[in-house]
Design a protein around this motif. Structure first.
Motif, PDB file in Angstrom:
ATOM      1  N   GLY A   1      23.511 -49.854  11.065  1.00  0.00           N
ATOM      2  CA  GLY A   1      22.803 -48.889  11.893  1.00  0.00           C
ATOM      3  C   GLY A   1      21.796 -48.089  11.083  1.00  0.00           C
ATOM      4  O   GLY A   1      21.100 -47.231  11.620  1.00  0.00           O
ATOM      5  N   HIS A   2      21.752 -48.346   9.772  1.00  0.00           N
ATOM      6  CA  HIS A   2      20.829 -47.614   8.906  1.00  0.00           C
ATOM      7  C   HIS A   2      19.761 -48.562   8.395  1.00  0.00           C
ATOM      8  O   HIS A   2      20.061 -49.681   7.979  1.00  0.00           O
ATOM      9  CB  HIS A   2      21.587 -47.008   7.719  1.00  0.00           C
ATOM     10  CG  HIS A   2      22.600 -45.991   8.131  1.00  0.00           C
ATOM     11  ND1 HIS A   2      22.311 -44.659   8.263  1.00  0.00           N
ATOM     12  CD2 HIS A   2      23.899 -46.128   8.481  1.00  0.00           C
ATOM     13  CE1 HIS A   2      23.389 -44.014   8.664  1.00  0.00           C
ATOM     14  NE2 HIS A   2      24.373 -44.885   8.800  1.00  0.00           N
ATOM     15  N   ALA A   3      18.525 -48.064   8.426  1.00  0.00           N
ATOM     16  CA  ALA A   3      17.398 -48.891   8.011  1.00  0.00           C
ATOM     17  C   ALA A   3      17.554 -49.354   6.571  1.00  0.00           C
ATOM     18  O   ALA A   3      18.053 -48.626   5.721  1.00  0.00           O
ATOM     19  CB  ALA A   3      16.112 -48.086   8.157  1.00  0.00           C
TER      20      ALA A   3
ATOM     21  N   GLU B   1      29.785 -39.346  14.025  1.00  0.00           N
ATOM     22  CA  GLU B   1      30.575 -38.222  13.523  1.00  0.00           C
ATOM     23  C   GLU B   1      29.904 -37.481  12.371  1.00  0.00           C
ATOM     24  O   GLU B   1      30.074 -36.282  12.222  1.00  0.00           O
ATOM     25  CB  GLU B   1      31.956 -38.704  13.090  1.00  0.00           C
ATOM     26  CG  GLU B   1      32.871 -38.888  14.282  1.00  0.00           C
ATOM     27  CD  GLU B   1      34.122 -39.649  13.935  1.00  0.00           C
ATOM     28  OE1 GLU B   1      34.029 -40.575  13.105  1.00  0.00           O
ATOM     29  OE2 GLU B   1      35.183 -39.315  14.483  1.00  0.00           O
ATOM     30  N   ASP B   2      29.135 -38.203  11.562  1.00  0.00           N
ATOM     31  CA  ASP B   2      28.480 -37.528  10.438  1.00  0.00           C
ATOM     32  C   ASP B   2      27.273 -36.695  10.886  1.00  0.00           C
ATOM     33  O   ASP B   2      26.619 -36.059  10.059  1.00  0.00           O
ATOM     34  CB  ASP B   2      28.101 -38.520   9.325  1.00  0.00           C
ATOM     35  CG  ASP B   2      27.134 -39.593   9.779  1.00  0.00           C
ATOM     36  OD1 ASP B   2      27.222 -40.013  10.944  1.00  0.00           O
ATOM     37  OD2 ASP B   2      26.290 -40.013   8.967  1.00  0.00           O
ATOM     38  N   HIS B   3      27.002 -36.697  12.188  1.00  0.00           N
ATOM     39  CA  HIS B   3      25.900 -35.883  12.714  1.00  0.00           C
ATOM     40  C   HIS B   3      26.360 -34.894  13.782  1.00  0.00           C
ATOM     41  O   HIS B   3      25.647 -33.968  14.127  1.00  0.00           O
ATOM     42  CB  HIS B   3      24.804 -36.790  13.287  1.00  0.00           C
ATOM     43  CG  HIS B   3      24.176 -37.656  12.249  1.00  0.00           C
ATOM     44  ND1 HIS B   3      22.985 -37.370  11.650  1.00  0.00           N
ATOM     45  CD2 HIS B   3      24.641 -38.788  11.653  1.00  0.00           C
ATOM     46  CE1 HIS B   3      22.718 -38.290  10.744  1.00  0.00           C
ATOM     47  NE2 HIS B   3      23.717 -39.161  10.719  1.00  0.00           N
ATOM     48  N   ILE B   4      27.540 -35.141  14.335  1.00  0.00           N
ATOM     49  CA  ILE B   4      27.967 -34.353  15.488  1.00  0.00           C
ATOM     50  C   ILE B   4      29.380 -33.806  15.343  1.00  0.00           C
ATOM     51  O   ILE B   4      29.777 -32.858  16.015  1.00  0.00           O
ATOM     52  CB  ILE B   4      27.849 -35.248  16.764  1.00  0.00           C
ATOM     53  CG1 ILE B   4      27.899 -34.410  18.025  1.00  0.00           C
ATOM     54  CG2 ILE B   4      28.924 -36.317  16.784  1.00  0.00           C
ATOM     55  CD1 ILE B   4      27.558 -35.198  19.260  1.00  0.00           C
TER      56      ILE B   4
ATOM     57  N   MET C   1      28.417 -35.389   6.794  1.00  0.00           N
ATOM     58  CA  MET C   1      28.267 -33.943   6.924  1.00  0.00           C
ATOM     59  C   MET C   1      26.798 -33.513   7.029  1.00  0.00           C
ATOM     60  O   MET C   1      26.395 -32.517   6.459  1.00  0.00           O
ATOM     61  CB  MET C   1      28.931 -33.240   5.734  1.00  0.00           C
ATOM     62  CG  MET C   1      29.368 -31.820   6.039  1.00  0.00           C
ATOM     63  SD  MET C   1      30.394 -31.183   4.715  1.00  0.00           S
ATOM     64  CE  MET C   1      29.199 -30.352   3.688  1.00  0.00           C
ATOM     65  N   ASN C   2      26.003 -34.286   7.761  1.00  0.00           N
ATOM     66  CA  ASN C   2      24.600 -33.936   7.872  1.00  0.00           C
ATOM     67  C   ASN C   2      24.423 -32.664   8.667  1.00  0.00           C
ATOM     68  O   ASN C   2      24.943 -32.529   9.780  1.00  0.00           O
ATOM     69  CB  ASN C   2      23.831 -35.078   8.542  1.00  0.00           C
ATOM     70  CG  ASN C   2      23.849 -36.301   7.673  1.00  0.00           C
ATOM     71  OD1 ASN C   2      23.203 -36.334   6.642  1.00  0.00           O
ATOM     72  ND2 ASN C   2      24.655 -37.278   8.062  1.00  0.00           N
ATOM     73  N   CYS C   3      23.715 -31.725   8.091  1.00  0.00           N
ATOM     74  CA  CYS C   3      23.479 -30.449   8.744  1.00  0.00           C
ATOM     75  C   CYS C   3      22.335 -29.788   7.986  1.00  0.00           C
ATOM     76  O   CYS C   3      22.412 -29.631   6.769  1.00  0.00           O
ATOM     77  CB  CYS C   3      24.743 -29.591   8.686  1.00  0.00           C
ATOM     78  SG  CYS C   3      24.603 -28.057   9.600  1.00  0.00           S
TER      79      CYS C   3
ATOM     80  N   THR D   1      20.690 -35.437  16.467  1.00  0.00           N
ATOM     81  CA  THR D   1      19.858 -36.648  16.512  1.00  0.00           C
ATOM     82  C   THR D   1      20.584 -37.825  17.148  1.00  0.00           C
ATOM     83  O   THR D   1      19.986 -38.614  17.849  1.00  0.00           O
ATOM     84  CB  THR D   1      19.395 -37.060  15.098  1.00  0.00           C
ATOM     85  OG1 THR D   1      20.554 -37.235  14.275  1.00  0.00           O
ATOM     86  CG2 THR D   1      18.492 -36.000  14.498  1.00  0.00           C
ATOM     87  N   HIS D   2      21.885 -37.952  16.887  1.00  0.00           N
ATOM     88  CA  HIS D   2      22.636 -39.038  17.524  1.00  0.00           C
ATOM     89  C   HIS D   2      24.135 -38.788  17.388  1.00  0.00           C
ATOM     90  O   HIS D   2      24.564 -37.958  16.600  1.00  0.00           O
ATOM     91  CB  HIS D   2      22.239 -40.403  16.963  1.00  0.00           C
ATOM     92  CG  HIS D   2      22.531 -40.578  15.499  1.00  0.00           C
ATOM     93  ND1 HIS D   2      21.809 -39.933  14.522  1.00  0.00           N
ATOM     94  CD2 HIS D   2      23.465 -41.312  14.858  1.00  0.00           C
ATOM     95  CE1 HIS D   2      22.282 -40.270  13.335  1.00  0.00           C
ATOM     96  NE2 HIS D   2      23.295 -41.106  13.505  1.00  0.00           N
ATOM     97  N   GLY D   3      24.890 -39.542  18.212  1.00  0.00           N
ATOM     98  CA  GLY D   3      26.297 -39.217  18.386  1.00  0.00           C
ATOM     99  C   GLY D   3      27.266 -39.826  17.390  1.00  0.00           C
ATOM    100  O   GLY D   3      28.344 -40.277  17.772  1.00  0.00           O
TER     101      GLY D   3
ATOM    102  N   VAL E   1      16.604 -37.820   2.627  1.00  0.00           N
ATOM    103  CA  VAL E   1      17.837 -37.164   3.066  1.00  0.00           C
ATOM    104  C   VAL E   1      18.905 -38.226   3.318  1.00  0.00           C
ATOM    105  O   VAL E   1      18.668 -39.409   3.169  1.00  0.00           O
ATOM    106  CB  VAL E   1      17.613 -36.327   4.361  1.00  0.00           C
ATOM    107  CG1 VAL E   1      16.667 -35.169   4.095  1.00  0.00           C
ATOM    108  CG2 VAL E   1      17.102 -37.188   5.507  1.00  0.00           C
ATOM    109  N   HIS E   2      20.089 -37.792   3.726  1.00  0.00           N
ATOM    110  CA  HIS E   2      21.179 -38.680   4.160  1.00  0.00           C
ATOM    111  C   HIS E   2      21.548 -39.686   3.083  1.00  0.00           C
ATOM    112  O   HIS E   2      21.260 -40.875   3.203  1.00  0.00           O
ATOM    113  CB  HIS E   2      20.762 -39.402   5.454  1.00  0.00           C
ATOM    114  CG  HIS E   2      21.939 -39.899   6.270  1.00  0.00           C
ATOM    115  ND1 HIS E   2      22.798 -40.862   5.824  1.00  0.00           N
ATOM    116  CD2 HIS E   2      22.378 -39.563   7.506  1.00  0.00           C
ATOM    117  CE1 HIS E   2      23.702 -41.104   6.753  1.00  0.00           C
ATOM    118  NE2 HIS E   2      23.485 -40.317   7.780  1.00  0.00           N
ATOM    119  N   GLY E   3      22.181 -39.205   2.016  1.00  0.00           N
ATOM    120  CA  GLY E   3      22.627 -40.161   1.015  1.00  0.00           C
ATOM    121  C   GLY E   3      23.133 -39.507  -0.250  1.00  0.00           C
ATOM    122  O   GLY E   3      22.932 -38.318  -0.478  1.00  0.00           O
TER     123      GLY E   3
HETATM  124 ZN   LIG Z   1      24.530 -40.700   9.600  1.00  0.00          ZN
END
Ligand SMILES: [Zn+2]
Length: 656
Positions: A411-413, A182-185, A127-129, A178-180, A433-435
């Motif tokens: 896909g995550h650093a 689901e948690d971003h788009i 749900m990143n926003c 930022t990228h496609g 962020v993101h976590g």
């Molecule tokens: Zn993500």
């Protein structure tokens, strides 16, 4: 390339006119592409159609940036403002003026110029926003969704607060995806209608972690980052997902090699499962299929959706039209076919999961199959995935999975990469962020340990102000909390179902699932008395059918318990007459005994009610009596629904 690592540059030059804010979204490529896939099904076209219909605008409401236009990162400073002034007037209350002063503080042109409001994604994965602004002018970065961990209750998606976004629509000048993933788009179909119809949306293509040997040849731009670091970074925000994983992610090339080795050694059919969005991985498995002389087939819709989206964008590793039709796989020998399929998270309706139950139309697993699990178990899905693997193993197929196999890379650093990027950028301020909240804290510690002086961790809805430090001697902490918005999490179920947890009755669903439900139908007759002996018939049953209720019905006279404590006749005539029927769901009814008990109590309440008692009072009294019975009988607190109606005829008359 770093997934989801975005940061703002707000150096001296950027604030020269006090207007311009430069956003650098770090992804596979600069903002250059307008292709995205929403939810694996909806395309950008559909999002636009939705906008048009829901806002009443005739033309496509969201202008998709052309490739030339979207290359610029300073688009957002140029659009004219659409100020919205609240109505002025003498009648304005004192609260309004307090509110206005608060507003001036939160949104006005005083205080720190750089503002951050996370709407989702902080303290949770998904749900990143986020709104990133310069005073009161904002860019929305990402509009993602989250999958609930209680999906068995019917809720399919958790979405950011669209009513807040709607209230702030005049301050939001662009959306940057930022990228496609689901948690971003994934929330775009719900977020877009909440925005002003002219708000442009910018999106990138597909993204990955820092990869020294990426399969698409686009090497991580270390020099570019270093350059930005030299120019000065006011604030860096970075993905915290894998902060607990030490070292670095393995390369996509290593995964490609591992897949190649496994496919070349396989004798029978190969079944490969992965995240549908990882198009590079599809290229690697296709290369292995080619090298082993196998034809490739997709079973499961979303793989094809992503590949086709990438194909349109010129980024697909191969043409989707070369795929073998799923219906034709049996016409190939096992060693001639390689099947890529969905279901790496054992999603209930995904192909691999169905196949593990023997329930997939096209994919029947056998003991000669080799299943390559080229994904990771997303936290929360472990039990489900392991059970699916148990079923597949019981069918006799060989399963290759686990970290040691190198069939997947995140896909995550990882921590080592996160550390490197912070060192390259040398930001004045750092905001993880993101976590999950604990991950954010851990990431903050990492930044502090390598010398970032100003760090903080905030939650969704908290409005953070950031002031650029002009020189080393400024001793402000740079961060300031400007306010807090109370955000409402939104939900989607079915196709159209959308709203807050109250609208979607989330708590009620949980309550009924755990405690059960009792439904009572009460027909009340207020007419003349018939024969006195009908007193015994003040009673009724519910002709119970269906598997869930079990024995769940009380037929009048069947058990006789209701008559055990019948009130004297004169009282009966003074009370209400009528018929009560009871049914339950999701409850243990003790072979019907609980139903009898409930029925008896309900009848008792009816009989003791005054003749003129209103229907709503009858409903209230009977439902509190039912609650009491259930609590006493088995310490349960079911949902109780009582529906009382007037009956023109005595419902008991002549029933026996
Ligand atoms: Zn993500």
């Amino acid at each position: 390339m770093v997934t989801g690592t975005d940061w703002i540059r707000g150096g001296r030059s950027d604030f020269r006119q006090g207007e311009k804010l430069e956003l650098v979204a770090m992804a596979a490529a600069p903002l250059r592409s307008a292709t995205w896939t929403v939810d694996g099904r909806l395309t950008s076209k559909k999002v636009m159609a939705m906008t048009s219909s829901e806002t009443g605008t005739k033309k496509a409401a969201v202008p998709l940036p052309s490739k030339t236009r979207s290359g610029s990162s300073s688009q957002t400073g140029q659009r004219p403002r659409r100020p919205r002034h609240p109505a002025e007037g003498i009648g304005r209350s004192r609260e309004d003026s307090v509110h206005r002063r608060l507003k001036a503080f939160h949104e006005g042109r005083t205080g720190p110029p750089l503002r951050i409001i996370p709407i989702g994604g902080l303290g949770e994965i998904g749900m990143n926003c986020m709104l990133i602004g310069h005073y009161d002018r904002y860019i929305m970065v990402d509009a993602g969704l989250m999958f609930p961990d209680f999906d068995e209750l019917g809720i399919q998606r958790v979405l950011p607060d669209t009513s807040f976004i709607h209230r702030w629509r005049d301050k939001i000048e662009a959306v940057v995806i930022t990228h496609g993933h689901e948690d971003h788009i994934g929330a775009l179909p719900w977020v877009v209608p909440a925005l002003d119809p002219s708000t442009p949306i910018f999106a990138t293509g597909f993204t990955m972690q820092i990869d020294e040997s990426p399969v698409d040849g686009q090497v991580f731009d270390r020099v570019g980052l270093e350059q930005i670091g030299k120019e000065g970074v006011t604030l860096m925000m970075s993905d915290s997902t894998n902060v607990l994983s030490p070292g670095r992610t393995t390369s996509e090339k290593d995964v490609a090699d591992a897949l190649m080795r496994r496919v070349l050694a396989a004798k029978g059919r190969v079944i490969h499962t992965q995240f549908a969005s990882n198009v590079h991985r599809l290229g690697s498995i296709k290369a292995a299929a080619d090298a082993s002389g196998r034809k490739m087939c997709f079973i499961g819709l979303s793989l094809k959706t992503y590949l086709e989206a990438a194909h349109k964008d010129g980024q697909a590793p191969f043409d989707p039209s070369i795929l073998v039709n799923a219906a034709d796989i049996d016409s190939y020998a096992p060693h001639e076919i390689l099947i890529a399929t969905t279901g790496s998270q054992a999603e209930p309706r995904a192909v691999l999961n169905l196949a593990s139950f023997g329930g997939s139309k096209h994919l029947k697993l056998t003991k000669d199959d080799l299943v390559l699990y080229s994904a990771k178990m997303i936290p929360g899905n472990e039990t489900r995935v392991v059970r699916m693997m148990n079923r597949i193993t019981e069918l006799g197929s060989e399963v290759i999975w686990g970290r040691g196999e190198n069939l997947h890379t995140s896909g995550h650093a990882y921590r080592g990469e996160q550390e490197e990027v912070i060192k390259l950028l040398k930001p004045q301020h750092f905001l993880p962020v993101h976590g999950e909240f604990a991950f954010l804290k851990e990431h903050e510690k990492l930044a502090q340990s390598i010398g970032v002086r100003h760090t903080t961790v905030i939650k969704n809805g908290e409005m953070l102000g950031v002031s650029p430090l002009r020189n080393a001697r400024v001793h402000s902490n740079g961060f300031s909390l400007l306010g807090k918005e109370k955000l409402t999490t939104m939900y989607n179920d079915g196709d159209k179902g959308f709203g807050s947890s109250v609208d979607l009755a989330v708590e009620e669903r949980m309550h009924i699932a755990v405690e059960g439900i009792v439904i009572a139908s009460v027909e009340i007759y207020r007419g003349d008395d018939h024969l006195e002996e009908e007193e015994e018939e003040l009673d009724g049953g519910w002709e119970e059918i269906g598997p869930r209720g079990g024995i769940g019905g009380v037929d009048d006279g069947g058990m006789g318990e209701g008559e055990g404590d019948v009130a004297p006749e004169h009282e009966v005539r003074r009370g209400l007459r009528g018929r009560v029927r009871i049914t339950t769901r999701c409850m243990w009814v003790d072979g019907g005994r609980l139903l009898e008990r409930i029925h008896t109590e309900a009848v008792k309440v009816l009989r003791s009610s005054d003749r003129n008692t209103s229907l709503s009072a009858v409903e209230r009294d009977i439902s509190s009596a039912i609650r009491k019975v259930c609590r006493k009988y088995n310490n349960k607190r079911p949902e109780v629904v009582v529906i009382a109606t007037e009956s023109a005829n005595d419902p008991n008359y002549g029933r026996r």
